[in-house]
Structure formats: structure tokens, C-alpha cells
Write a protein that holds these residues in place. Structure first.
Motif, mmCIF file in Angstrom:
data_model
loop_
_atom_site.group_PDB
_atom_site.id
_atom_site.type_symbol
_atom_site.label_atom_id
_atom_site.label_comp_id
_atom_site.label_asym_id
_atom_site.label_seq_id
_atom_site.Cartn_x
_atom_site.Cartn_y
_atom_site.Cartn_z
ATOM 1 N N GLU A 107 27.397 25.800 12.073
ATOM 2 C CA GLU A 107 27.408 24.806 11.127
ATOM 3 C C GLU A 107 26.071 24.995 10.049
ATOM 4 O OE1 GLU A 107 29.735 22.729 10.484
ATOM 5 O OE2 GLU A 107 30.809 23.860 12.031
ATOM 6 N N LYS A 162 26.904 28.198 7.565
ATOM 7 C CA LYS A 162 28.404 28.835 7.393
ATOM 8 C C LYS A 162 28.582 29.047 5.714
ATOM 9 C CE LYS A 162 30.151 24.133 7.654
ATOM 10 N NZ LYS A 162 31.234 23.345 8.354
ATOM 11 N N ARG A 172 36.810 26.041 15.955
ATOM 12 C CA ARG A 172 36.093 25.220 14.837
ATOM 13 C C ARG A 172 35.468 26.504 13.832
ATOM 14 N NH1 ARG A 172 30.946 24.702 14.854
ATOM 15 N NH2 ARG A 172 30.640 24.519 17.223
ATOM 16 N N ASP A 177 37.334 27.661 10.444
ATOM 17 C CA ASP A 177 36.357 27.652 9.297
ATOM 18 C C ASP A 177 36.154 29.108 8.705
ATOM 19 O OD1 ASP A 177 34.382 25.996 7.724
ATOM 20 O OD2 ASP A 177 33.408 27.799 8.078
ATOM 21 N N ARG A 202 37.384 30.595 4.643
ATOM 22 C CA ARG A 202 36.485 30.867 3.712
ATOM 23 C C ARG A 202 36.903 32.462 3.302
ATOM 24 N NH1 ARG A 202 31.886 27.330 3.493
ATOM 25 N NH2 ARG A 202 32.050 25.844 5.311
#
Length: 470
Positions: free
Chosen positions: A43, A46, A80, A84, A88
């Protein structure tokens, strides 16, 4: 980014970074390792990946973190990250290691650990691999099986034992996802005898041909010094699997020194020398047609295993709580590499030094050059696939990167070359300069460049059309 690098040429601008969405494909991967052991926090970094210009991410899947309770998989942490990253436009290269503490003989869950060995542990490993591949096969197409089985003084992971784990794993993987691309070995240092025995074990069972590449990690203080050994490794591989490529799967330099921080700790590194090392490794690998992974996206707060302090090899600075502080010089320098060197450039296979400025190779696809010095330089050439305009990478390669941007002026000739408007690029700072008309000339297809500043980081002599400016 600021450095004290200066040359007297007229400044044209700076290399324009390119987001991953603007790059179809390239030679590069970026390390997002140790998420399985919570040494980094996805997190935190990222949003910094896509602007770096690298699509493929190396990370461990983490059996021990996913199956904390025997027989129960908790995928939330990995879902997660994978979800993610793929949203992207990034492409995880997922390593299946390490072992699991729930099973006797299950192997360790840290760097240098033994592979699963007991019948119970191997049966559980098989179930884990099957569940992992089934879960992510629509989002992950590249896999790696284990990390550095020959690391340090580990005597448990014999090449035969490591090969046996690879065989059972790739059989499961290919059964579920036949189109998957699989990397093997992840050699911790270039141990040629270990590699030979490993390749032979796979080849004897007819399994080596199932792999798409073989990976290695080789940390050397001078990033250019290890290529003879890499070529030896390649020769051994090609005994058993002709034409199978190598992939450099993990390499980087620290931005500071200290015991307990991992490889290359015994040198006074800085952010500048890290950037020089990382870009020399990237462009040296490109010059040998080897895919190249940068270790790593962020500093890692190791809490157990052979590394027990903050590992400074990240190109983003963090603290011991894993919070991001800022990108380092290397982050911006790598942006300069990824902006210029994508798959639209083809390597010129033969770029040969000569002492004769008038020597022109008969084969028009070959380039001969003179360099105006008897010191060692790394010189590689590339041309655009369509326009055939060229660029050359140049740096002093005979010593470890130093904390200085002092240059020396050299004169180069390139025969069978192709420029319209040559420019000078400093990869570390991204600054782009005009090469004054008084300092270059064309005679037939021989170009002469006079008083070109060179130092221990990559500079380019490039056709201006190959460099996007801002």
C-alpha cells in the motif's frame, strides 16, 4: 532530481518519463519482494510503480502466510495485491516459495530456507500449488518456483532435491495453465557445478524443456565484472537446452553500507553510486540480451533470517516501520532508462572495437567503433525497428561506481552508423544536450564525435528522434 553533473554542451531538455500504459513491452522487471514476510507494505508504494515505466513485478506468493492454519487458505492479503496490480495494468511474476511451518519437513519460510522434503509436506505443497494457480491463472501468466536454493551455506537443498521440487511443481502448473511461462532455479550466486547438476537432473527427466527461462542473481561490486561467468552459466544451460534464455531475476545495489543489510554491504554506497550501479546493470543486461529485474522497489525492513536490518537496495527510501519517505536518485534514473529503451529498439548484434578509424565492416548490420582510450568501456548499440536510427550506450566499466561525476573527454568513431541529429544524454540526471556541429562530422557512413564526456555511469550518443523530451 538534482546532481552536480555538468557538461558544456547546449542543454535541450530532460528525458520525459513514460508511464507503463505508454509502453507496450520492455526488457525490465521490478522487485516487489518480501511482501510474504511483511518486510514491506504494498500500500505504501503501489502508486509509484506505473510511473516507473516497468510492467512486470516479481513477488513471492507466500505459502506460510496464506496457510497459517493447517489446511486453511486465507487469500485476502494476496488477492488485494494481485487485483490492485492487474487493475493498474501491471503483470505479476509470482514466485511460489517459500515453505510452511505447519508441516514437519515443510521447509522454512525465509531466505535460505530448505525446500519441503517430507511426504506430508510435499503432498501439502502440491495442494498449495494447485490452489494458487487455479486462483490466479486469469491474472498471472508468469511464475517462478523457488528462491535461491543454493543460498549461503545451505546444504539441505542439493541440486537434485531442488530439481525434484521444480519437476513436481511445473507438472501441476502446466496441467492447470498450459500457456503459463515458468522460470526455474533462481540461482543465488553463480555456482556453476550446482547449476550443471540441476540442469542435468531436469534434462534427464525430460522436464527442462518445459521452462521458459532460467534465472540467476549475482551480486558483484562492479556490475560489469560478472558477464564472463554469466556466459559460462549460459554455456552450461545450452548443453542441455540449446537457445533457452537466461533471465537476471534479482539484482540491485544499496544506497548505504553496513553489516546485516544483505549483499554488497562492504562499500561506502550512496544514492548516486546506487543509481550508477542499477543503470549499468540494466543496460549491461540489455547489451547481453538478458531480461533484467531491479531489486527492489522499496527498502525492506527485515526482522529475521540472514538479513536483520533495513535493506537499503530499494529505489524508494522507507523507514523501519515500512513507511515511504521519498524516491531516491535511482528511481528517477531508472525512469530515464525505461523511457528510452523499450521493444521498439533492436540491439545491434555486433558492435566491435577497432583501432582503425577507417575500418568499415562489409556487413551493413555490423558497427565498428574506435574509442580514443585504452581503458575499458562498455559500448552497446541499438537501432529503431522502423526508422533504423541509432543510439549507443557508453560508460567506464572497469571499477565500482564512485561518488563523483567527474568526466573525461574521449573521441569516438562509429562506422555503419545512422544519425540525423545526434544528441548527448546523461542517464543518471536525464539531461539531454545538443552535440555541437563543431564536435561531430559524417564521412560516408562513418560518424566521428569529438570530446564526448564519459564517466562511470551510462551516457548515450543518440539520434534525437529516439529520446522524448520535456
Amino acid at each position: 532530481m538534482k546532481t552536480d553533473f555538468e557538461v558544456s554542451f547546449p542543454r535541450l531538455g530532460t528525458v520525459m518519463p513514460r508511464n507503463t500504459a505508454e509502453i507496450t513491452d520492455s526488457n525490465w522487471l521490478i522487485g516487489c519482494e518480501t511482501l510474504d514476510r511483511d518486510f514491506t507494505d504494498y500500500e505504501q508504494y503501489k502508486t509509484y510503480i506505473a510511473p516507473l515505466g516497468i510492467k512486470r513485478l516479481r513477488m513471492q506468493a507466500g505459502w506460510d502466510k496464506t496457510e497459517k492454519i493447517k489446511g486453511q487458505y486465507d487469500w485476502a492479503w494476496l488477492d488485494r495485491i494481485i487485483n490492485d496490480a492487474t487493475k493498474r495494468g501491471l503483470k505479476p511474476w509470482l514466485q511460489i516459495s517459500y515453505g510452511n511451518h505447519n508441516y514437519p519437513g515443510g521447509g522454512g519460510s525465509n531466505l535460505g530456507a530448505g525446500v519441503p522434503a517430507s511426504p506430508e509436506a510435499l503432498a501439502a505443497w502440491d495442494k498449495w500449488v494447485e490452489a494458487l494457480v487455479k486462483r490466479y491463472k486469469t491474472k498471472v501468466t508468469e511464475w517462478e518456483i523457488w528462491n535461491e536454493p543454493n543460498f549461503s551455506d545451505n546444504l539441505e537443498n542439493t541440486p537434485e532435491k531442488a530439481a525434484a521440487l521444480h519437476i513436481r511443481t511445473i507438472d501441476i502448473l502446466k496441467r492447470i495453465q498450459p500457456e503459463a511461462k515458468v522460470s526455474g532455479l533462481a540461482l543465488g550466486h553463480i555456482g556453476l557445478e550446482y547449476a550443471d547438476a540441476f540442469f542435468k537432473s531436469l534434462a534427464d527427466k525430460g522436464k527442462l524443456k518445459l521452462f521458459d527461462n532460467i534465472t540467476y542473481h549475482d551480486y558483484t561490486y562492479n556490475p560489469d565484472s560478472h558477464y564472463p561467468k554469466v556466459m559460462e552459466l549460459q554455456a552450461i544451460l545450452h548443453k542441455y537446452a540449446p537457445n533457452m534464455p537466461l533471465r537476471q531475476g534479482e539484482n540491485g545495489a544499496p544506497s548505504g553500507s553496513g553489516d546485516g543489510r544483505g549483499a554488497l554491504g562492504e562499500y561506502e554506497w550512496s544514492e548516486l553510486t546506487q543509481a550508477k550501479w542499477d543503470t549499468r546493470r540494466m543496460l549491461g543486461d540489455l547489451g547481453h540480451d538478458i531480461e533484467s529485474s531491479v531489486f527492489s522497489i522499496i527498502e525492506m525492513a527485515y526482522t529475521n533470517g540472514p538479513i536483520n536490518r533495513l535493506n537499503y537496495k530499494g529505489i524508494i527510501k522507507s523507514d523501519s516501520t515500512k513507511k515511504i519517505i521519498r524516491p531516491k536518485i535511482a528511481y528517477y534514473s531508472i525512469q530515464n532508462v525505461t523511457s528510452i529503451f523499450d521493444r521498439s529498439l533492436e540491439r545491434i548484434k555486433r558492435v566491435e572495437p577497432t583501432h582503425n578509424q577507417n575500418a568499415v565492416p562489409k556487413n551493413p548490420t555490423e558497427v565498428a567503433y574506435t574509442k580514443g582510450t585504452d581503458r575499458s568501456l562498455a559500448v552497446y548499440g541499438y537501432q529503431h525497428a522502423t526508422t533504423k536510427k541509432q543510439l549507443f550506450t557508453i560508460w567506464s566499466d572497469d571499477y565500482i561506481p564512485v561518488e563523483s561525476n567527474k568526466t573525461r573527454n574521449l573521441t569516438f568513431t562509429f562506422a555503419n552508423s545512422n544519425f540525423d541529429q545526434p544528441v548527448y544524454v546523461d542517464i543518471i540526471s536525464g539531461r539531454v544536450y545538443e552535440i555541437p556541429a563543431s564536435q561531430w562530422k559524417k564521412t560516408g557512413n562513418v560518424y566521428t564525435f569529438t570530446d564526448i564526456p564519459v564517466y562511470d555511469a551510462p551516457i548515450l550518443i543518440a539520434d534525437k528522434s529516439l529520446v522524448k523530451l520535456m
